[in-house]
Design a protein around this motif. Structure first.
Motif, mmCIF file in Angstrom:
data_model
loop_
_atom_site.group_PDB
_atom_site.id
_atom_site.type_symbol
_atom_site.label_atom_id
_atom_site.label_comp_id
_atom_site.label_asym_id
_atom_site.label_seq_id
_atom_site.Cartn_x
_atom_site.Cartn_y
_atom_site.Cartn_z
ATOM 1 N N GLU A 1 0.824 -1.187 0.000
ATOM 2 C CA GLU A 1 0.000 0.000 0.000
ATOM 3 C C GLU A 1 0.873 1.258 0.000
ATOM 4 O O GLU A 1 1.967 1.256 0.567
ATOM 5 N N PRO A 2 0.392 2.351 -0.612
ATOM 6 C CA PRO A 2 1.186 3.586 -0.630
ATOM 7 C C PRO A 2 1.477 4.144 0.756
ATOM 8 O O PRO A 2 2.481 4.800 0.964
ATOM 9 N N ASP A 3 0.578 3.883 1.725
ATOM 10 C CA ASP A 3 0.779 4.420 3.074
ATOM 11 C C ASP A 3 1.710 3.566 3.914
ATOM 12 O O ASP A 3 1.959 3.888 5.081
ATOM 13 N N GLY A 4 2.220 2.456 3.374
ATOM 14 C CA GLY A 4 3.146 1.610 4.128
ATOM 15 C C GLY A 4 2.507 0.911 5.310
ATOM 16 O O GLY A 4 3.148 0.718 6.339
ATOM 17 N N LEU A 5 1.233 0.515 5.181
ATOM 18 C CA LEU A 5 0.543 -0.145 6.290
ATOM 19 C C LEU A 5 1.129 -1.531 6.526
ATOM 20 O O LEU A 5 1.432 -2.258 5.580
ATOM 21 N N GLN A 6 1.243 -1.886 7.797
ATOM 22 C CA GLN A 6 1.766 -3.196 8.178
ATOM 23 C C GLN A 6 0.870 -3.810 9.231
ATOM 24 O O GLN A 6 0.389 -3.117 10.138
ATOM 25 N N GLY A 7 0.648 -5.120 9.105
ATOM 26 C CA GLY A 7 -0.130 -5.825 10.117
ATOM 27 C C GLY A 7 -1.410 -6.397 9.542
ATOM 28 O O GLY A 7 -1.613 -6.498 8.331
ATOM 29 N N ASP A 8 -2.318 -6.780 10.444
ATOM 30 C CA ASP A 8 -3.597 -7.390 10.067
ATOM 31 C C ASP A 8 -4.659 -6.310 9.919
ATOM 32 O O ASP A 8 -4.839 -5.467 10.813
ATOM 33 N N PHE A 9 -5.380 -6.363 8.796
ATOM 34 C CA PHE A 9 -6.414 -5.380 8.508
ATOM 35 C C PHE A 9 -7.658 -6.076 7.967
ATOM 36 O O PHE A 9 -7.590 -7.190 7.433
ATOM 37 N N LEU A 10 -8.801 -5.371 8.111
ATOM 38 C CA LEU A 10 -10.051 -5.791 7.475
ATOM 39 C C LEU A 10 -10.221 -4.967 6.212
ATOM 40 O O LEU A 10 -10.099 -3.733 6.252
ATOM 41 N N ARG A 11 -10.489 -5.642 5.110
ATOM 42 C CA ARG A 11 -10.688 -4.954 3.837
ATOM 43 C C ARG A 11 -12.191 -4.886 3.561
ATOM 44 O O ARG A 11 -12.821 -5.900 3.235
ATOM 45 N N LEU A 12 -12.776 -3.695 3.723
ATOM 46 C CA LEU A 12 -14.196 -3.469 3.448
ATOM 47 C C LEU A 12 -14.320 -2.825 2.078
ATOM 48 O O LEU A 12 -13.753 -1.749 1.841
ATOM 49 N N GLU A 13 -15.035 -3.473 1.181
ATOM 50 C CA GLU A 13 -15.188 -2.966 -0.176
ATOM 51 C C GLU A 13 -16.653 -2.652 -0.447
ATOM 52 O O GLU A 13 -17.537 -3.494 -0.237
ATOM 53 N N VAL A 14 -16.909 -1.430 -0.926
ATOM 54 C CA VAL A 14 -18.250 -0.987 -1.324
ATOM 55 C C VAL A 14 -18.195 -0.752 -2.824
ATOM 56 O O VAL A 14 -17.551 0.203 -3.281
ATOM 57 N N SER A 15 -18.832 -1.629 -3.595
ATOM 58 C CA SER A 15 -18.768 -1.550 -5.051
ATOM 59 C C SER A 15 -20.161 -1.409 -5.631
ATOM 60 O O SER A 15 -21.154 -1.850 -5.037
ATOM 61 N N ASP A 16 -20.215 -0.788 -6.803
ATOM 62 C CA ASP A 16 -21.497 -0.610 -7.498
ATOM 63 C C ASP A 16 -21.317 -0.907 -8.970
ATOM 64 O O ASP A 16 -20.185 -1.070 -9.461
ATOM 65 N N THR A 17 -22.428 -0.998 -9.666
ATOM 66 C CA THR A 17 -22.424 -1.248 -11.113
ATOM 67 C C THR A 17 -22.875 -0.007 -11.858
ATOM 68 O O THR A 17 -23.554 -0.096 -12.877
ATOM 69 N N GLY A 18 -22.466 1.160 -11.346
ATOM 70 C CA GLY A 18 -22.940 2.416 -11.900
ATOM 71 C C GLY A 18 -22.111 2.944 -13.046
ATOM 72 O O GLY A 18 -21.408 2.198 -13.747
ATOM 73 N N THR A 19 -22.148 4.262 -13.196
ATOM 74 C CA THR A 19 -21.548 4.912 -14.365
ATOM 75 C C THR A 19 -20.035 4.999 -14.286
ATOM 76 O O THR A 19 -19.364 5.197 -15.297
ATOM 77 N N GLY A 20 -19.468 4.876 -13.072
ATOM 78 C CA GLY A 20 -18.019 4.956 -12.937
ATOM 79 C C GLY A 20 -17.507 6.385 -13.023
ATOM 80 O O GLY A 20 -18.262 7.344 -13.147
#
Length: 635
Positions: free
Chosen positions: A418-437
């Motif tokens: 990751e660009p922020d240099g995160l280290q360790g255990d994380f939860l990845r929450l993704e909110v996705s749609d099928t919209g116009t983009g």
């Protein structure tokens, strides 16, 4: 008379330190040839003497006329012996000639070997030396003396050698020699030092040698070479200086680039700040217009229905202003978060049900949460607000309907993904749609506050709030999108160290009782409204304009049931400092914090005290006071 061959030690320019195998083999062959030549010469002289004596005897006998048989036989034997001696003498002469030829060849080879050694030393800038450890004397070759510009008798002892070394390097050279003598397992001698040549100035020399020990294991002789490495050392120094100059030039260039980059960054910051303040001013002007116009109309109408509509509009504008401030604080990471472990499975299921009821009917809401998903460490209310904002953005991007999907998964980062240099255990929450983009230029500014592609609707703080919340929680936010293919916003939130506990069952509200509340507030207008609200709720408020005055009132004997204090106040003590003092002075006295800015979110969270965010309603104040006062009840 035989020609004398010079011995090895008398060869001009002889090198006392010769130790190579070729020279030693030639010396050994030369010595053996000399011994054999001397032996053959002795045999030849003895044979010649016998031959001459026999011939003289035969001649004398014949002259005397002695012809008797016995004498004849003796003379024949003597003549035969003389012939044999002549043949042997001839053979001996040939062998002597061969030996002399071999001796000349060996001597020539030895001279050539010595010439090659001297030539190699001269072109390599080397000189041979030998140190007799027992006597302490040193012998140096002519090449060594030429190398250092020494007189023929200048190299006599180890002390003479040390004196030829510069004082700065003398101690290290002596330590190397003594270490060689003291450590039996180290026969090799290596040292680099500087010496001063009368005409060439300072030279760098590398001493290389090998120690020989006698049968008893005692140091006997150290033989070696000193090699001129001045050119290499000067090249190393020049290279080091060049590298240092290059490093300084690179540092100057980097500093210039960083200064230029800092200027560009400052310009971009000022532009972003301009957009931010412009957006805030625009939105708050709209809200203030509603409030000011509503108050003016409210004072001029007696119609109850109209007064209710105006009051509702004013309250709605105030709530929108509070939401706007809350989002700005979250983006600026100034909001005081109350993180706790959250079990995402049931939590997201409840959120999905709420979103299904809130969004338009043609949008399908999907929740994907694995059974082994970790608990997340986050503020539940802020997480709900962030996901709700993202869901509303997704709804606006799907005007003709579509699918909104919220998924959760475990991930472990090592600081490079990751660009922020995160280290360790994380939860990845993704909110996705099928919209116009989003178009690329829109995607690049997606997290900027007040940047929106929906004029007339929305504040442009939805994605900015989600980004600020994720960063303040110790994680990060990412967005990817393509026109016509929808958008996916990813929140990375830290894993909770402990498992999430089951939600506590709501307890029946305790019967309200009048409270004596010490209100610590420096703003006169705010303090007046707070006191009125508390009196309306049936409490007895007492105001202190500063933390110092509040402590003075307590010292004079004031016994409040609760202290209600603002966090940020001018002077040397703020609300958190007051709470810390009260914890020591009045351990059982409840403290309720309030703040509209949360300028010290880390300190607020560390204090572990209840916080009522400004602005708040009468109902929110009632609940906060009841909850804070109930803290000191037993059980």
């Amino acid at each position: 008379m035989q020609q004398r061959v010079p011995i090895a030690g008398s060869v001009p320019g002889g090198n006392p330190g010769r130790g190579n195998a070729e020279t030693r083999a030639l010396r050994s062959a030369l010595a053996a040839a000399r011994v054999e030549s001397a032996r053959l010469a002795a045999r030849l002289e003895a044979a010649e003497r016998q031959l001459m004596a026999g011939r003289a005897l035969v001649s004398a006998r014949r002259a005397a006329g002695e012809e008797d048989a016995v004498l004849g036989e003796a003379l024949e034997d003597l003549w035969s012996l003389t012939t044999e001696l002549e043949e042997a003498n001839s053979q001996l002469a040939r062998e002597t000639a061969e030996r002399r030829a071999e001796l000349a060849a060996v001597d020539s080879a030895l001279r050539e070997s010595e010439d090659r050694v001297r030539l190699a030393h001269r072109y390599a800038g080397a000189g041979a030396w030998e140190w007799d450890v027992q006597s302490g004397t040193m012998t140096c070759s002519a090449e060594y003396r030429d190398l250092l510009g020494l007189d023929p008798d200048a190299c006599g002892t180890k002390e003479d050698w040390l004196q030829s070394i510069l004082p700065e390097d003398r101690a290290s050279a002596e330590r190397a020699a003594l270490r060689l003598l003291d450590e039996p397992g180290t026969p090799e001698f290596e040292v680099e030092y500087r010496a001063r040549h009368p005409g060439k100035g300072i030279l760098w020399l590398a001493g290389r040698g090998r120690l020989q020990r006698d049968a008893a294991g005692r140091p006997w002789r150290l033989t070696g070479l000193s090699i001129d490495i001045t050119a290499r050392k000067r090249a190393e120094i020049a290279l080091r200086d060049a590298n240092e100059n290059l490093r300084r030039e690179v540092e100057k260039e980097v500093a210039a680039r960083e200064a230029a980059q800092a200027g560009v960054t400052q310009t971009l910051k000022l532009e972003a700040l301009g957009r931010l303040t412009g957006g805030v001013a625009h939105d708050f002007n709209n809200l203030l217009a509603v409030v000011s116009a509503g108050i003016s109309l409210l004072a001029r109408t007696e119609d109850p229905a109209r007064r209710e509509r105006l009051t509702s509009s004013i309250a709605s504008a105030a709530q929108r202003g509070a939401d706007l401030t809350r989002r700005l604080l979250t983006f600026a990471r100034r909001q005081a978060l109350r993180p706790e472990p959250i079990a995402l499975g049931p939590w997201l299921a409840d959120l999905g049900g709420m979103l299904s009821r809130s969004l338009q009917a043609d949008i399908a809401v999907e929740i994907a949460t694995p059974e082994d998903v970790w608990p997340v460490h986050a503020d539940p209310s802020e997480l709900e607000l962030a996901l709700t904002n993202l869901a509303l953005n997704a709804r606006d991007a799907m005007p003709r309907g579509g699918t909104l999907r919220i998924s959760a998964g475990n991930t472990t980062l090592d600081g490079t993904e990751e660009p922020d240099g995160l280290q360790g255990d994380f939860l990845r929450l993704e909110v996705s749609d099928t919209g116009t983009g989003m178009a690329p230029e829109v995607l690049a500014r997606a997290f900027e506050p007040f940047f929106t592609t929906k004029p007339g609707s929305g504040s442009g703080l939805g994605l900015a709030h989600a980004y600020g919340f994720a960063r303040q929680s110790g994680g990060g936010a990412r967005v990817r999108s393509r026109e016509g293919q929808g958008t996916c916003v990813t929140l990375l939130l830290p894993r909770a160290a402990e498992e999430a506990s089951a939600p506590a069952q709501a307890e029946p509200a305790a019967e309200e009782r009048p409270l004596r509340v010490l209100v610590v507030e420096d703003e006169e207008a705010v303090a007046g409204l707070v006191l009125d609200m508390m009196r309306h709720l049936g409490h007895a408020p007492i105001r202190a304009a500063s933390p110092a005055l509040a402590l003075e009132m307590l010292e004079r004997g004031l016994e409040p049931d609760l202290v209600f204090t603002d966090v940020l106040m001018p002077g040397g003590m703020d609300g958190l400092d007051l709470a810390a003092r009260l914890k020591a002075l009045r351990p059982g006295l409840p403290v309720l914090l309030t703040s509209g800015y949360g300028g010290a979110p880390a300190r607020v969270a560390a204090a572990g005290l209840p916080l009522l965010r400004k602005p708040y309603t009468l109902g929110a104040l009632r609940e906060a006071l009841a909850a804070a006062a109930d803290v000191r009840k037993p059980g």
